[in-house]
Scaffold this motif. Structure first.
Motif, PDB file in Angstrom:
ATOM      1  N   PRO A 288      97.909  67.844  60.490  1.00  0.00           N
ATOM      2  CA  PRO A 288      98.207  68.377  59.163  1.00  0.00           C
ATOM      3  C   PRO A 288      98.977  67.363  58.315  1.00  0.00           C
ATOM      4  CG  PRO A 288      99.567  69.429  60.844  1.00  0.00           C
ATOM      5  CD  PRO A 288      98.556  68.606  61.561  1.00  0.00           C
ATOM      6  N   SER A 289      98.622  67.280  57.060  1.00  0.00           N
ATOM      7  CA  SER A 289      99.290  66.330  56.164  1.00  0.00           C
ATOM      8  C   SER A 289      99.158  66.816  54.729  1.00  0.00           C
ATOM      9  CB  SER A 289      98.638  64.953  56.323  1.00  0.00           C
ATOM     10  OG  SER A 289      99.164  64.072  55.361  1.00  0.00           O
ATOM     11  N   SER A 290     100.224  66.615  53.958  1.00  0.00           N
ATOM     12  CA  SER A 290     100.157  67.032  52.554  1.00  0.00           C
ATOM     13  C   SER A 290      99.564  65.904  51.695  1.00  0.00           C
ATOM     14  CB  SER A 290     101.537  67.437  52.049  1.00  0.00           C
ATOM     15  OG  SER A 290     102.466  66.426  52.364  1.00  0.00           O
ATOM     16  N   ASN A 291      99.362  64.738  52.328  1.00  0.00           N
ATOM     17  CA  ASN A 291      98.710  63.624  51.631  1.00  0.00           C
ATOM     18  C   ASN A 291      97.391  63.283  52.325  1.00  0.00           C
ATOM     19  OD1 ASN A 291     100.874  63.077  49.715  1.00  0.00           O
ATOM     20  ND2 ASN A 291     102.039  62.462  51.527  1.00  0.00           N
ATOM     21  N   ARG A 292      96.718  62.273  51.771  1.00  0.00           N
ATOM     22  CA  ARG A 292      95.438  61.867  52.356  1.00  0.00           C
ATOM     23  C   ARG A 292      95.634  61.467  53.824  1.00  0.00           C
ATOM     24  NH1 ARG A 292      92.400  57.224  53.050  1.00  0.00           N
ATOM     25  NH2 ARG A 292      94.117  55.879  52.392  1.00  0.00           N
ATOM     26  N   LEU A 293      96.728  60.723  54.066  1.00  0.00           N
ATOM     27  CA  LEU A 293      97.048  60.321  55.440  1.00  0.00           C
ATOM     28  C   LEU A 293      98.395  60.899  55.854  1.00  0.00           C
ATOM     29  CD1 LEU A 293      96.161  56.494  55.496  1.00  0.00           C
ATOM     30  CD2 LEU A 293      94.691  58.417  56.072  1.00  0.00           C
ATOM     31  N   CYS A 294      98.533  61.211  57.152  1.00  0.00           N
ATOM     32  CA  CYS A 294      99.840  61.665  57.645  1.00  0.00           C
ATOM     33  C   CYS A 294     100.768  60.444  57.702  1.00  0.00           C
ATOM     34  CB  CYS A 294      99.697  62.315  59.019  1.00  0.00           C
ATOM     35  SG  CYS A 294      99.308  61.156  60.331  1.00  0.00           S
ATOM     36  N   ARG A 295     102.038  60.685  57.957  1.00  0.00           N
ATOM     37  CA  ARG A 295     102.990  59.560  57.937  1.00  0.00           C
ATOM     38  C   ARG A 295     102.704  58.574  59.069  1.00  0.00           C
ATOM     39  NH1 ARG A 295     109.080  60.360  57.268  1.00  0.00           N
ATOM     40  NH2 ARG A 295     108.966  58.409  56.140  1.00  0.00           N
ATOM     41  N   ALA A 296     102.316  59.098  60.246  1.00  0.00           N
ATOM     42  CA  ALA A 296     102.040  58.205  61.379  1.00  0.00           C
ATOM     43  C   ALA A 296     100.902  57.247  61.018  1.00  0.00           C
ATOM     44  CB  ALA A 296     101.694  59.023  62.615  1.00  0.00           C
ATOM     45  N   CYS A 297      99.819  57.787  60.443  1.00  0.00           N
ATOM     46  CA  CYS A 297      98.680  56.926  60.093  1.00  0.00           C
ATOM     47  C   CYS A 297      99.014  56.014  58.923  1.00  0.00           C
ATOM     48  CB  CYS A 297      97.441  57.778  59.812  1.00  0.00           C
ATOM     49  SG  CYS A 297      96.812  58.564  61.327  1.00  0.00           S
ATOM     50  N   THR A 298      99.855  56.498  58.000  1.00  0.00           N
ATOM     51  CA  THR A 298     100.296  55.649  56.884  1.00  0.00           C
ATOM     52  C   THR A 298     101.051  54.441  57.427  1.00  0.00           C
ATOM     53  OG1 THR A 298     100.558  57.629  55.526  1.00  0.00           O
ATOM     54  CG2 THR A 298     101.631  55.632  54.716  1.00  0.00           C
ATOM     55  N   PHE A 299     101.965  54.686  58.375  1.00  0.00           N
ATOM     56  CA  PHE A 299     102.740  53.582  58.958  1.00  0.00           C
ATOM     57  C   PHE A 299     101.843  52.602  59.706  1.00  0.00           C
ATOM     58  CE2 PHE A 299     107.000  56.104  59.322  1.00  0.00           C
ATOM     59  CZ  PHE A 299     107.161  55.988  57.957  1.00  0.00           C
ATOM     60  N   LEU A 300     100.862  53.139  60.443  1.00  0.00           N
ATOM     61  CA  LEU A 300      99.975  52.264  61.213  1.00  0.00           C
ATOM     62  C   LEU A 300      99.152  51.385  60.267  1.00  0.00           C
ATOM     63  CD1 LEU A 300      98.830  54.775  63.981  1.00  0.00           C
ATOM     64  CD2 LEU A 300     100.227  52.736  64.339  1.00  0.00           C
ATOM     65  N   GLU A 301      98.673  51.973  59.180  1.00  0.00           N
ATOM     66  CA  GLU A 301      97.900  51.200  58.193  1.00  0.00           C
ATOM     67  C   GLU A 301      98.772  50.135  57.549  1.00  0.00           C
ATOM     68  OE1 GLU A 301      95.669  53.094  55.148  1.00  0.00           O
ATOM     69  OE2 GLU A 301      93.940  53.139  56.488  1.00  0.00           O
ATOM     70  N   GLU A 302      99.996  50.534  57.227  1.00  0.00           N
ATOM     71  CA  GLU A 302     100.938  49.616  56.576  1.00  0.00           C
ATOM     72  C   GLU A 302     101.271  48.419  57.493  1.00  0.00           C
ATOM     73  OE1 GLU A 302     104.620  51.318  54.412  1.00  0.00           O
ATOM     74  OE2 GLU A 302     105.358  50.554  56.327  1.00  0.00           O
ATOM     75  N   LEU A 303     101.493  48.715  58.788  1.00  0.00           N
ATOM     76  CA  LEU A 303     101.790  47.641  59.739  1.00  0.00           C
ATOM     77  C   LEU A 303     100.629  46.659  59.815  1.00  0.00           C
ATOM     78  CD1 LEU A 303     103.401  49.597  62.717  1.00  0.00           C
ATOM     79  CD2 LEU A 303     104.485  47.713  61.496  1.00  0.00           C
ATOM     80  N   GLU A 304      99.423  47.221  59.840  1.00  0.00           N
ATOM     81  CA  GLU A 304      98.222  46.390  59.934  1.00  0.00           C
ATOM     82  C   GLU A 304      98.085  45.528  58.675  1.00  0.00           C
ATOM     83  OE1 GLU A 304      93.480  47.039  60.918  1.00  0.00           O
ATOM     84  OE2 GLU A 304      94.763  48.749  60.533  1.00  0.00           O
ATOM     85  N   HIS A 305      98.296  46.162  57.528  1.00  0.00           N
ATOM     86  CA  HIS A 305      98.145  45.462  56.246  1.00  0.00           C
ATOM     87  C   HIS A 305      99.224  44.393  56.074  1.00  0.00           C
ATOM     88  CE1 HIS A 305      98.810  44.999  51.867  1.00  0.00           C
ATOM     89  NE2 HIS A 305      97.491  44.963  51.856  1.00  0.00           N
ATOM     90  N   ASP A 306     100.488  44.766  56.352  1.00  0.00           N
ATOM     91  CA  ASP A 306     101.604  43.848  56.117  1.00  0.00           C
ATOM     92  C   ASP A 306     101.639  42.685  57.088  1.00  0.00           C
ATOM     93  OD1 ASP A 306     102.339  45.421  54.069  1.00  0.00           O
ATOM     94  OD2 ASP A 306     104.148  46.253  54.996  1.00  0.00           O
ATOM     95  N   ASN A 307     101.146  42.920  58.286  1.00  0.00           N
ATOM     96  CA  ASN A 307     101.282  41.874  59.292  1.00  0.00           C
ATOM     97  C   ASN A 307      99.968  41.211  59.648  1.00  0.00           C
ATOM     98  OD1 ASN A 307     104.257  42.106  60.097  1.00  0.00           O
ATOM     99  ND2 ASN A 307     103.549  44.214  60.133  1.00  0.00           N
ATOM    100  N   ASP A 308      98.869  41.855  59.228  1.00  0.00           N
ATOM    101  CA  ASP A 308      97.554  41.270  59.388  1.00  0.00           C
ATOM    102  C   ASP A 308      97.273  40.825  60.823  1.00  0.00           C
ATOM    103  OD1 ASP A 308      95.188  40.763  58.193  1.00  0.00           O
ATOM    104  OD2 ASP A 308      95.654  38.673  57.663  1.00  0.00           O
TER     105      ASP A 308
END
Lengths: 310, 67
Positions: A288-308
């Motif tokens: 469940p998430s009130s946004n497109r992505l939940c916070r866990a998936c948001t963080f995982l995407e961010e880590l991938e994007h920021d650190n490549d």
């Protein structure tokens, strides 16, 4: 010095906040009674509940399990437990073994879930990245994700965590200091949500000081994991905790009054500040998430994007 | 008076000339906080006001680590 209740000369605690001195037996009874009082006052349990204990093997979760087990023995509730292995080398393994042993001793269904199997990355790996949000941010979000899912897998109706008076008073002051009114409206003895996919969380030990929980575990001879998380020094929570610890030396009732005062205003805060979120499913993991992505998936995407590098 | 202090698996032999040496005195000397420690004498949990006697084994168990 004699026990204030029974007169025994083997006192194990002198409570600064009340002046009360207690022997081992009267101290154990007093903690049991206080926790039962909290459970009743906050309507934490109802007959037939299946409670999932978030069991790290540390003193707080082991004592939570132990006290809730007395309800299980009286056939009021059923219990199950989950232990999370965040992947912190040299720290977590011992707690996992202790948690397993307690679940086995009490005959409670138990499982161990790792960050690695859930998210493809563990906490040590995250902390090795150049850009990150600090260990506690990931740990909190990822642990909640795992615990929620485990609750549904077990068919649990409640999730019990080992939050104690020190944790609660730190959370209250932290949110005040950060001006985080949204969180102030959320925190409290019970965490509920209008999404059926979130299980209600309860904190049976929220009125017991952290030191008393450790003392209770030792007095009852419970095996507990005694070690500090190597990442703990990085947290703002710890800085706030140290401020309260310092104040408590001269003002031993301060944690109690902080919690009590907050409990008086939290319903008004909730009324004023709570938003009714519309929950949908996270596009990636389906939680469940009130946004497109939940916070866990948001963080995982961010880590991938920021650190490549993920 | 001789006594031993056990903490985190390490045992230290100590000597004191002080009459009525208390657990709190040893905690102070070792710069430990009674807020994070549970103390035992000869295996029994005690309060910090307890007096140490010749030959006693004092044990300090850190129960609060932070985090």
């Amino acid at each position: 010095m004699e026990c204030t209740k029974c007169g025994s000369r083997h006192v194990i605690i002198q409570r600064k906040e009340s002046g009360q001195a207690l022997c081992k037996r009267c101290f154990i009874e007093s903690v049991d009674k206080k926790v039962r009082h909290t459970i009743k006052k906050e309507k934490f349990l109802k007959k037939g509940d299946k409670v999932l204990v978030a069991l790290s093997g540390g003193k707080d979760s082991v004592v939570t399990l132990e006290i809730l087990n007395s309800y299980r023995e009286r056939n009021i509730i059923d219990l199950c437990a989950v232990t999370i292995d965040e992947g912190i080398a040299g720290y977590r393994a011992e707690g996992v073994e202790i948690a397993k042993a307690h679940a086995e001793r009490l005959g409670i269904p138990h499982k161990v879930v790792t960050f690695k199997e859930s998210f493809g990355i563990d906490l040590d790996e995250i902390m090795a990245y150049e850009k990150h949000r600090g260990s506690c941010t990931y740990c909190g979000v990822f642990r909640r994700w795992i615990i929620n899912r485990a609750a549904r897998d077990f068919g649990a109706t409640k999730i019990a965590t080992g939050h104690n008076l020190d944790d609660e008073s730190e959370a209250i002051l932290m949110n005040y200091l950060e001006g985080n009114t949204e969180n102030m409206a959320k925190i409290g003895p019970k965490t509920e949500s209008n999404s059926e996919m979130f299980t209600v969380k309860i904190k049976p030990l929220r009125e017991i000081p952290e030191r008393e929980i450790g003392l209770y575990a030792l007095a009852k001879g419970l095996d507990i994991h005694l070690a500090g998380c190597p990442y703990a020094h990085e947290s703002f929570r710890m800085e706030v905790g140290n401020i309260i610890k310092d104040l408590s030396k001269e003002h031993p009732t301060i944690r109690f009054s902080l919690l009590k005062g907050f409990d008086k205003i939290r319903l008004a805060l909730r009324e004023e500040l709570t938003h009714d979120y519309d929950y949908d499913r996270c596009e990636i993991c389906g939680e469940p998430s009130s946004n497109r992505l939940c916070r866990a998936c948001t963080f995982l995407e961010e880590l991938e994007h920021d650190n490549d590098r993920l | 008076m001789n006594y031993t202090v056990r903490m985190k698996g390490k045992v230290e032999e100590k000597t004191s000339e002080k009459d009525g040496l208390k657990v709190q005195d040893v905690l102070d000397e070792m710069e430990l906080s009674s807020e994070t420690i549970v103390s035992k004498i000869n295996g029994e949990i005690v309060i910090e006001d307890s007096v140490i006697e010749d030959g006693d084994e004092v044990e300090f168990i850190q129960i609060i680590y932070g985090g």
